[in-house]
Design a protein around this motif. Structure first.
Motif, PDB file in Angstrom:
ATOM      1  N   THR A 149       0.844   5.422  -0.051  1.00  0.00           N
ATOM      2  CA  THR A 149      -0.010   6.574   0.274  1.00  0.00           C
ATOM      3  C   THR A 149       0.816   7.851   0.275  1.00  0.00           C
ATOM      4  N   THR A 173       0.852  -1.198   0.000  1.00  0.00           N
ATOM      5  CA  THR A 173       0.000   0.000   0.000  1.00  0.00           C
ATOM      6  C   THR A 173       0.880   1.238   0.000  1.00  0.00           C
ATOM      7  N   LYS A 191      -2.227  -1.327  -3.700  1.00  0.00           N
ATOM      8  CA  LYS A 191      -2.092   0.019  -4.260  1.00  0.00           C
ATOM      9  C   LYS A 191      -0.604   0.351  -4.338  1.00  0.00           C
TER      10      LYS A 191
END
Length: 330
Positions: A29, A27, A133
């Motif tokens: 971010t 992930t 992601k």
């Protein structure tokens, strides 16, 4: 024969978890999706990631950039297994993440320019983390103080005419807005009575009068700062005044030419008179006068000579004859 099979909720949950367990997730971010940077300053582009693989020695971190004026992505930074590659436009400006990166893929770019505005994408891969992601994007805006604007007057500056004052800055981000104020003789600033357009910096006087003549100041401003310029609005700026100034300059030039011609002509005339006088003095005496000099003449029986000046002069024989006559009478 159709046989329908219904999956229980418990079975579905178990199948889902089993599928998740078959692959590793990562992930990526970004804490701030929008970053504003003043022109010339540094930009911190923060990017963090979470991986299920504890070993990050083979991690791949990549930053790419798409400018506002282009749709073509450009590579900014690439790192694999601790080997860094920095694109040429960012050499000497980019600070890379420390190696090995455990959760931080942030970069810092110094001396940001207007051309650096756009979308920056952070992408992280850590095999066998292949799902999840893997990238996140940051929009970077470059803030630039407005450049010194240029002020100008357009139109016939005479009562009853349309006159426009313009104000424009070549640079500024965000796009500057413009405000006009009037500066009185005592430096008091008052709102304008014209029709200003804050987006294009124009101030309109539909039917200008002499009460609106004076000094006007334009301010170009945005979130970073402001800059100003001033312009004088008076009837002297009209086309008639300009034409009068041109005509006056031409007349002055003609007058100077006439004075130079008169002085030159007078000097030539004086030289001509002086030359004629010199020639008259240098002319020789007439031949008749020269021939007449020294020729004897007889007047009343006396012999005389004529001098060069034309005056008769008695000779010695003339004097002796007169004396003999006197003695005979005696």
């Amino acid at each position: 024969m159709n046989i329908s099979f219904k999956m229980s909720p418990t079975l579905r949950m178990a199948l889902l978890f089993s599928m998740i367990g078959c692959g590793h997730l990562i992930t990526v971010t970004v804490p701030e999706k929008f970053v504003n940077v003043t022109n010339g300053e540094s930009a911190l582009l923060q990017c963090t990631f979470v991986t299920t693989v504890q070993n990050t020695s083979n991690i791949i971190i990549q930053w790419s950039f798409v400018a506002k004026t282009s749709n073509v992505p450009q590579q900014v930074y690439y790192s694999q297994s601790g080997e860094d590659v920095i694109s040429k436009p960012y050499e000497g400006r980019l600070n890379a993440p420390t190696y090995p990166a455990t959760s931080n893929a942030s970069i810092t770019i110094s001396n940001m320019q207007v051309s650096d505005a756009g979308a920056y994408t952070c992408e992280v891969h850590n095999f066998p983390d292949v799902n999840g992601k893997t990238e996140a994007t940051i929009i970077v805006n470059i803030l630039e103080r407005p450049s010194v604007p240029f002020c100008a007057v357009h139109g016939d500056v005479e009562s009853g005419h349309l006159v426009t004052l313009t104000c424009h800055s070549e640079r500024g981000s965000p796009t500057p807005t413009y405000t006009w104020i009037r500066v009185d003789q005592d430096k008091t600033k008052t709102p304008v009575m014209g029709n200003p357009d804050p987006n294009i910096g124009s101030l309109y006087f539909r039917n200008i009068s002499q009460f609106e003549f004076g000094e006007y100041c334009c301010s170009a401003s945005n979130a970073v700062g402001s800059a100003t310029c001033t312009v004088e609005l008076s009837h002297e700026l009209g086309d008639g005044a300009i034409a009068g100034a041109v005509i006056g300059a031409l007349l002055g030039a003609v007058l100077i030419i006439l004075i130079i011609w008169f002085m030159t002509h007078s000097m030539k005339k004086q030289k001509y008179k002086a030359s004629k006088a010199t020639e008259m003095q240098a002319i020789p005496k007439s031949s008749a006068t020269v021939a007449y000099e020294g020729v004897p003449t007889r007047e009343s029986g006396h012999q005389a000579y004529v001098t060069s000046g034309g005056v008769p002069m008695a000779t010695n024989s003339h004097v002796h004859s007169d004396a003999d006559g006197e003695r005979a009478e005696a």
